[in-house]
Motif scaffolding. Structure first.
Motif: not given
Length: 296
Positions: A115-136
């Protein structure tokens, strides 16, 4: 037109990123989704600025009015671009709002730069995280055949693909028409101007990038928003999992909402962004419908 300059770490090539900067107050940085541009945020700007927030939106490399280099469509490079924006504008105490693909840049930024003082919050909207593609080791993800079909259609007829994709994006069906035909054409136009290679390479990036370590490293207040009728980034493969990985995240499920809820649920979304970014002290509120909310 405003631009910030960044460099490609691999080639040293100078890249210009187009951005817009409105209002005063706590900065809210809007990171657009795929395959669109910063102009997708049209219906957020007025409400957020009127609520006393500074709103910064930018075009990812390869999209909109930003430069369109041949390479650099991996998440590390695109996160470096985001960092260049924050540093050049000297943004502090900012709220990152990552929509869909942009959610990946938001969490990777926090993992790589802190965050280093630059980012204090985060908003994730319809987001692809944490890992979208299927794998083993990610059986909950979307089957790779889905992305392979998307890639094939993009290569065969990109414009026709974008046309069909837009309908799914906004939940258009035989009986459901949440957006007008002119708006669908406008949305397609935003995507048409992207470098075709950028469109393809970014699809590969968001389908195959593992953000699980990035999500676990998030240490700022987080708001997660997703529609339970999202057919583009299924909620079960994304936000349902993300909400369990970030301690004390606020998780809001928009009942019946499609992927493109920045338009279809714009009043509700705007109010949630304002409330979260303003610590509940917004100067002006917008009308919004009731949603189901879960704090985790």
């Amino acid at each position: 037109m405003k631009y910030i300059k960044t460099k490609d770490a691999a080639t040293g090539e100078e890249i210009q990123l187009s951005y817009k900067d409105y209002g005063k107050g706590r900065p809210v940085v809007l990171i657009h989704g795929w395959p669109s541009s910063k102009d997708m945020w049209e219906y957020q700007i007025d409400d957020l600025v009127n609520a006393g927030l500074r709103v910064v939106k930018y075009d990812r490399r390869g999209f909109g009015k930003s430069d369109k280099p041949w390479n650099g469509y991996d998440y590390d490079t695109m996160t470096d671009d985001l960092n260049a924006l924050l540093e050049t504008l000297d943004l502090r105490d900012a709220v990152l709002v990552g929509f869909s693909m942009g959610g990946g840049e938001a969490v990777r930024y926090l993992n790589r730069y802190g965050s280093s003082g630059r980012v204090s919050k985060v908003i994730l909207v319809s987001a692809v995280v944490p890992y979208l593609g299927q794998s083993n080791d990610n059986p909950e993800g979307v089957p790779q055949a889905v992305f392979a079909e998307m890639m094939e259609k993009m290569k065969e007829d990109r414009i026709a693909f974008l046309d069909t994709f837009g309908e799914q994006f906004f939940g258009v069906g035989l009986l459901e028409h949440p957006v007008s035909k002119p708006y669908l054409q406008y949305f397609r136009g935003l995507a048409e101007v992207a470098l075709p290679r950028a469109t393809q390479q970014c699809a590969i990036a968001f389908a195959n990038t593992d953000f699980r370590a990035d999500v676990k490293a998030v240490n700022v207040p987080t708001l997660i928003i997703h529609g339970d009728a999202d057919k583009t980034v299924p909620i079960e493969a994304s936000s349902e999992r993300t909400a369990k990985m970030i301690p004390n995240a606020v998780y809001k499920v928009y009942e019946g909402a499609p992927h493109g809820l920045f338009y279809t649920e714009r009043k509700r979304l705007n109010q949630d962004i304002i409330d979260f970014a303003s610590d509940g002290n917004a100067q002006q509120t917008v009308s919004s419908r009731r949603d189901s909310s879960v704090s985790m």
